[in-house]
Design a protein around this motif. Sequence first.
Motif, PDB file in Angstrom:
ATOM      1  N   SER A  32      37.694  34.169  49.378  1.00 31.97           N
ATOM      2  CA  SER A  32      37.310  32.683  49.074  1.00 31.97           C
ATOM      3  C   SER A  32      37.384  31.839  50.414  1.00 31.97           C
ATOM      4  N   THR A  33      37.198  30.677  49.855  1.00 30.81           N
ATOM      5  CA  THR A  33      37.000  29.627  51.224  1.00 30.81           C
ATOM      6  C   THR A  33      37.818  28.531  51.263  1.00 30.81           C
ATOM      7  N   PRO A  34      38.201  28.001  52.376  1.00 29.10           N
ATOM      8  CA  PRO A  34      39.169  26.757  52.644  1.00 29.10           C
ATOM      9  C   PRO A  34      38.558  25.420  52.243  1.00 29.10           C
ATOM     10  N   THR A  35      37.267  25.374  52.116  1.00 29.06           N
ATOM     11  CA  THR A  35      36.481  24.182  52.171  1.00 29.06           C
ATOM     12  C   THR A  35      35.607  23.833  50.788  1.00 29.06           C
ATOM     13  N   GLY A  36      35.989  24.390  49.735  1.00 35.22           N
ATOM     14  CA  GLY A  36      35.261  24.238  48.554  1.00 35.22           C
ATOM     15  C   GLY A  36      35.838  23.395  47.325  1.00 35.22           C
ATOM     16  N   ILE A  37      36.923  22.384  47.851  1.00 39.11           N
ATOM     17  CA  ILE A  37      37.654  21.489  46.871  1.00 39.11           C
ATOM     18  C   ILE A  37      36.831  20.950  45.826  1.00 39.11           C
ATOM     19  N   PRO A  38      37.157  21.049  44.587  1.00 36.20           N
ATOM     20  CA  PRO A  38      38.393  21.589  44.019  1.00 36.20           C
ATOM     21  C   PRO A  38      38.286  23.248  43.568  1.00 36.20           C
ATOM     22  N   PHE A  39      37.460  23.832  43.665  1.00 33.25           N
ATOM     23  CA  PHE A  39      37.159  25.010  43.496  1.00 33.25           C
ATOM     24  C   PHE A  39      38.190  25.953  44.296  1.00 33.25           C
ATOM     25  N   THR A  40      37.973  25.843  45.743  1.00 29.87           N
ATOM     26  CA  THR A  40      38.909  26.529  46.633  1.00 29.87           C
ATOM     27  C   THR A  40      39.148  25.418  47.891  1.00 29.87           C
ATOM     28  N   GLN A  50      43.972  27.675  47.467  1.00 34.66           N
ATOM     29  CA  GLN A  50      44.465  27.180  46.315  1.00 34.66           C
ATOM     30  C   GLN A  50      42.986  26.748  45.558  1.00 34.66           C
ATOM     31  N   GLY A  51      43.068  26.413  44.267  1.00 34.83           N
ATOM     32  CA  GLY A  51      42.047  25.659  43.637  1.00 34.83           C
ATOM     33  C   GLY A  51      41.587  26.663  42.151  1.00 34.83           C
ATOM     34  N   ILE A  52      40.459  26.076  41.749  1.00 33.83           N
ATOM     35  CA  ILE A  52      40.226  26.516  40.329  1.00 33.83           C
ATOM     36  C   ILE A  52      39.795  27.984  40.535  1.00 33.83           C
ATOM     37  N   MET A  53      39.061  28.489  41.293  1.00 30.21           N
ATOM     38  CA  MET A  53      38.657  29.802  41.502  1.00 30.21           C
ATOM     39  C   MET A  53      39.616  30.717  41.951  1.00 30.21           C
ATOM     40  N   VAL A  54      40.851  30.216  42.563  1.00 34.74           N
ATOM     41  CA  VAL A  54      41.774  31.026  42.850  1.00 34.74           C
ATOM     42  C   VAL A  54      42.751  31.277  41.543  1.00 34.74           C
ATOM     43  N   ASP A  55      43.045  30.260  41.021  1.00 37.49           N
ATOM     44  CA  ASP A  55      43.603  30.249  39.347  1.00 37.49           C
ATOM     45  C   ASP A  55      42.874  31.241  38.331  1.00 37.49           C
ATOM     46  N   ASP A  63      45.224  39.528  33.097  1.00 39.22           N
ATOM     47  CA  ASP A  63      44.715  40.020  31.633  1.00 39.22           C
ATOM     48  C   ASP A  63      44.290  41.359  32.154  1.00 39.22           C
ATOM     49  N   ALA A  64      43.370  41.577  32.920  1.00 38.76           N
ATOM     50  CA  ALA A  64      42.574  43.015  33.113  1.00 38.76           C
ATOM     51  C   ALA A  64      43.407  44.001  33.847  1.00 38.76           C
ATOM     52  N   GLY A  65      44.874  43.569  34.205  1.00 35.95           N
ATOM     53  CA  GLY A  65      45.678  44.728  34.993  1.00 35.95           C
ATOM     54  C   GLY A  65      45.612  44.841  36.393  1.00 35.95           C
ATOM     55  N   PHE A  66      45.142  43.982  37.437  1.00 37.36           N
ATOM     56  CA  PHE A  66      44.985  44.092  38.641  1.00 37.36           C
ATOM     57  C   PHE A  66      45.769  42.792  39.386  1.00 37.36           C
ATOM     58  N   ALA A  67      46.208  42.949  40.564  1.00 33.31           N
ATOM     59  CA  ALA A  67      46.729  42.071  41.350  1.00 33.31           C
ATOM     60  C   ALA A  67      45.719  41.527  42.422  1.00 33.31           C
ATOM     61  N   VAL A  68      45.860  40.206  42.888  1.00 37.95           N
ATOM     62  CA  VAL A  68      44.757  39.812  43.966  1.00 37.95           C
ATOM     63  C   VAL A  68      45.329  39.368  45.172  1.00 37.95           C
ATOM     64  N   GLN A  69      44.628  39.603  46.027  1.00 33.46           N
ATOM     65  CA  GLN A  69      45.231  39.428  47.525  1.00 33.46           C
ATOM     66  C   GLN A  69      43.918  38.441  48.025  1.00 33.46           C
ATOM     67  N   ILE A  70      44.157  36.970  48.111  1.00 36.77           N
ATOM     68  CA  ILE A  70      43.328  36.214  48.531  1.00 36.77           C
ATOM     69  C   ILE A  70      42.990  36.218  50.154  1.00 36.77           C
ATOM     70  N   GLU A  71      41.765  36.376  50.371  1.00 34.95           N
ATOM     71  CA  GLU A  71      41.252  36.539  51.921  1.00 34.95           C
ATOM     72  C   GLU A  71      40.430  35.328  52.301  1.00 34.95           C
ATOM     73  N   PRO A  72      40.928  34.313  52.824  1.00 38.12           N
ATOM     74  CA  PRO A  72      40.194  33.168  53.356  1.00 38.12           C
ATOM     75  C   PRO A  72      39.015  33.747  54.468  1.00 38.12           C
ATOM     76  N   MET A  73      37.864  32.934  53.999  1.00 41.71           N
ATOM     77  CA  MET A  73      36.678  33.251  55.047  1.00 41.71           C
ATOM     78  C   MET A  73      35.749  32.139  54.720  1.00 41.71           C
ATOM     79  N   GLN A  74      34.812  32.073  55.966  1.00 39.93           N
ATOM     80  CA  GLN A  74      33.633  30.825  55.816  1.00 39.93           C
ATOM     81  C   GLN A  74      32.788  31.230  54.520  1.00 39.93           C
ATOM     82  N   PHE A  75      32.080  30.243  53.883  1.00 43.65           N
ATOM     83  CA  PHE A  75      31.148  30.864  52.831  1.00 43.65           C
ATOM     84  C   PHE A  75      30.172  31.634  53.026  1.00 43.65           C
ATOM     85  N   SER A  76      29.600  31.398  54.351  1.00 38.59           N
ATOM     86  CA  SER A  76      28.474  32.129  54.404  1.00 38.59           C
ATOM     87  C   SER A  76      28.837  33.828  54.769  1.00 38.59           C
ATOM     88  N   THR A  77      30.008  33.998  54.890  1.00 38.23           N
ATOM     89  CA  THR A  77      30.339  35.722  55.474  1.00 38.23           C
ATOM     90  C   THR A  77      30.802  36.117  53.901  1.00 38.23           C
TER      91      THR A  77
END
Length: 255
Positions: A32-40, A50-55, A63-77
Amino acid sequence: MSFQRLVQAAVAALAIAASWPASAQQVLKVGSTPTGIPFTFLDTKTNSIQGIMVDLITEIGKDAGFAVQIEPMQFSTLIPSLTANKIDIISAAMFVTPARKEVIDFSEPFYTYGEGLLVPKSDTKGYVKLDELKGEVVGAQVGTAFVDALKKTGLFSEVKAYDTIADILRDVNSGRLKAGFGDYPIFAYYLKQGGFAEARIVESYRPTIMGSVGIGVRKSDGELLAKINTSLAKLKANGTVGKILEKYGLKAQGA
């Protein structure tokens, strides 16, 4: 072995099995990215994305039975990191495009919108179409669908590629850039915060680069994609998706 001991052994086995899911739950890395307010965006209080896509991906995971670990990165990567197995899922403000679908797979669309046009406040013209900016220098964020689409029109003397939406806002706000194109919800959110008082969104402008946001996975992860789509449909139906959007100032959509 007596019947009583058999029962005791069965109970013990069940107790051990019951402890497995919590410790053995699959943890998937989500780019996910740190620069996509309000999505991320980067929440400076918690120093986390944080943001819509993280939530959304968090709720899908529950619901699907897995946990998530958010990895911050630039959009282009994001896509290179997914195909290189550095992450397992992309959950960001990423349009589903034919070019991207050749490389990765996407979930069903989550949210649909077009580009916003940003100009200095001193420019009061009510732009409606792209060709009204013919010959001008404009900007868009690198890695987004907007850069190539704007270049292909052949209308502009230059299409500058910026690393972040905030960089575009800064140059338009200072008058260094005639016009900037980017995700309308992101522009709107930034301006709402009051940080770029000399820039404005042109409300009369009609977007031409419409797109839908989806969650990205590797083409080899068909089973994971099916789980995501099943959970996403369920969360749309029960109102969870609508509540997430409303939390960040956006309206639920029928799609």
